[in-house]
Design an enzyme around this catalytic site. Structure first.
Site, mmCIF file in Angstrom:
data_model
loop_
_atom_site.group_PDB
_atom_site.id
_atom_site.type_symbol
_atom_site.label_atom_id
_atom_site.label_comp_id
_atom_site.label_asym_id
_atom_site.label_seq_id
_atom_site.Cartn_x
_atom_site.Cartn_y
_atom_site.Cartn_z
ATOM 1 N NE ARG A 179 13.965 5.966 -3.602
ATOM 2 C CZ ARG A 179 14.513 7.332 -3.843
ATOM 3 N NH1 ARG A 179 13.720 8.114 -4.006
ATOM 4 N NH2 ARG A 179 15.735 7.548 -3.375
ATOM 5 C CE1 TYR A 235 -6.228 -8.757 3.567
ATOM 6 C CE2 TYR A 235 -5.198 -6.944 4.042
ATOM 7 C CZ TYR A 235 -5.143 -7.986 3.491
ATOM 8 O OH TYR A 235 -3.918 -8.890 3.953
ATOM 9 C CG ASP A 269 -9.402 -2.741 -1.878
ATOM 10 O OD1 ASP A 269 -9.415 -3.436 -2.746
ATOM 11 O OD2 ASP A 269 -8.987 -3.064 -0.853
ATOM 12 C CE LYS A 281 -4.538 -10.511 -1.815
ATOM 13 N NZ LYS A 281 -5.152 -9.617 -1.028
HETATM 14 C C1 LIG Z 1 -5.293 -8.622 -0.104
HETATM 15 C C2 LIG Z 1 -5.937 -7.322 0.131
HETATM 16 C C3 LIG Z 1 -5.617 -6.093 0.394
HETATM 17 C C4 LIG Z 1 -3.899 -5.961 0.774
HETATM 18 O O1 LIG Z 1 -3.011 -6.208 -0.280
HETATM 19 P P1 LIG Z 1 -1.369 -6.946 -0.301
HETATM 20 O O2 LIG Z 1 -1.066 -7.161 -1.339
HETATM 21 O O3 LIG Z 1 -1.711 -8.210 0.675
HETATM 22 O O4 LIG Z 1 -0.507 -6.273 0.627
HETATM 23 C C5 LIG Z 1 -6.063 -4.922 0.585
HETATM 24 N N1 LIG Z 1 -7.626 -5.001 0.111
HETATM 25 C C6 LIG Z 1 -7.968 -6.238 -0.017
HETATM 26 C C7 LIG Z 1 -9.428 -6.457 -0.635
HETATM 27 C C8 LIG Z 1 -7.160 -7.556 -0.249
HETATM 28 O O5 LIG Z 1 -7.772 -8.564 -0.369
#
Ligand SMILES: *Cc1c(COP(=O)(O)O)cnc(C)c1O
Length: 387
Positions: free
Chosen positions: A52, A104, A175, A200
């Site tokens: 962890r 998002y 982000d 992603k």
């Molecule tokens: C998918 C996404 C998230 C969240 O990520 P997860 O891995 O699905 O929890 C946050 N920001 C953006 C821009 C995303 O496309």
């Protein structure tokens, strides 16, 4: 001279010193599938105590991602949302955060339902129009944005927002999921913290869920490490390895996906049933010059609008090669319907304000042969026209 990003996706320079002596010369980093680590003596540690807190495979991935984003450190978490949730633990009740309204959907849901409950004040603004500086008060701690945004592909000038943040002694959080570190490095432009959904482009194969936080501030990194140890959302060893493996081809995938996206944007723009193509790589996109200044590419996400809701729904049913699924950034091309998928929990008035209609579709362009992708879209559009 520091190495190029294509090479840094595959190698960490520090590993080359004793490559044959560590991990038996294993070229692929081993998966340390263990929960705990034996101690050589009381008060002594191998450097790892319990997974962890830290695990060698996760640590390797964190080093690679920190290196790609030009941060001093990174944290690998069990999802992008786990990363953003952990990040928000550095704030306390009464703190004020200013966020862009086009984000998002899951981030909006987190801010509306969890962060507010925890006593944070979140002001949601349209960063393309509102003057953010007018809303900064003595409790403001951070500005939060994505660029390009999801799904409307608005481009924000990271350097300009960083200047505002610096002037007021607050944090700029970006982000960077949509462009990945291959195309954009917000820390170099003045951001303090970078967030990624590693699910992603970094993972890149639609086969695992992961998230990252990267920073170049020692004090923030220390806070992050304390919180991950305490709240426990660190990425598991096997998933860490999957993302390490995904990153090895990040450069190749991003280049190919972008090339495909440019061709698809041009194709869609010529179709009579497509009323708008929103892709920052097109010269008519309002953010085209800004993205050219601050990034090395335009990415492979594009949004388009068709002439009616019925046509939009029909396209989703008629595509065959392209799959109708949430998510993005993988080798497979996916088509998404934001109003019922990624943005289902976003209030209707926010959707309307951001221009997300029931005839809006989002494409995450993958790395298939572009001719096959265009054929699939052409067929789906033609069949939808006929009804
Ligand atoms: C998918 C996404 C998230 C969240 O990520 P997860 O891995 O699905 O929890 C946050 N920001 C953006 C821009 C995303 O496309």
């Amino acid at each position: 001279m520091s190495r190029c990003i294509e090479t840094n996706c595959i190698h960490l320079e520090e590993d080359e010193v004793d490559a044959c002596k560590t991990h038996f010369g294993s070229v692929s980093f081993p998966i340390y599938q263990t929960a705990t680590f034996a101690h050589p003596a009381v008060g002594k540690s191998t450097g790892y105590d319990y997974s962890r807190l830290q695990n060698p495979t996760r640590e390797q991935l964190e080093k690679v991602v920190a290196n790609l984003e030009h941060g001093i450190g990174a944290l690998a978490l069990s999802s992008g949302m786990a990363a953003i949730s952990l990040l928000f633990e550095i704030f306390k009740p009464g703190d004020h955060i200013i966020a862009d309204s086009d984000l998002y959907g899951g981030s909006i849901r987190l801010f509306d339902n969890i962060s507010r409950k925890n006593g944070l004040k979140i002001t949601s603004l349209d960063f393309t129009r509102d003057n953010v500086e007018d809303y900064i008060d003595k409790n403001t701690r951070a500005i939060y944005l994505e660029t390009p945004t999801n799904p409307m592909m608005n481009v924000h000038d990271i350097r300009a927002f960083a200047e505002i943040a610096k002037r007021h002694g607050i944090l700029l959080i970006v982000d960077n999921t949509f462009l990945s570190p291959y195309f954009q490095n917000p820390l170099d432009l003045g951001a303090d913290i970078v967030v990624h959904s590693g699910t992603k482009y970094l993972g890149g194969h639609n086969d695992t869920i992961a998230g990252f936080l990267v920073t170049n501030r020692e004090d923030i990194l220390e806070q992050f490490r304390f919180i991950i140890k305490t709240t426990g959302a660190g990425l598991a060893p096997f998933d860490s390895w999957l993302v390490l493996r995904g990153i090895k081809t990040l450069a190749l995938r991003m280049e190919r996906a972008q090339e495909n996206a440019i061709a698809i944007a041009k194709f869609l723009a010529s179709d009579p049933n497509v009323t708008e193509v929103i892709y920052p790589g097109l010269p008519q996109h309002p953010g085209h010059e800004t993205i050219k200044r601050q990034a090395r590419g335009f990415g492979a996400m594009l949004t388009f609008k068709v002439s009616s809701k019925d046509i939009a729904l029909s396209i989703l049913e008629k595509v065959r090669l392209i799959q109708f699924a949430e998510s993005l950034g993988g080798v497979e091309t996916l088509i998404t319907y934001p109003v019922t998928q990624t943005h289902a929990d976003v209030p209707p008035e926010v959707l309307a304000k951001n221009g997300i209609t029931d005839a809006t579709l989002r494409l995450s362009v993958g790395v298939e042969k572009v001719d096959d992708l265009i054929d699939d879209l052409r067929n789906a559009l033609n069949e939808s026209r006929r009804g």
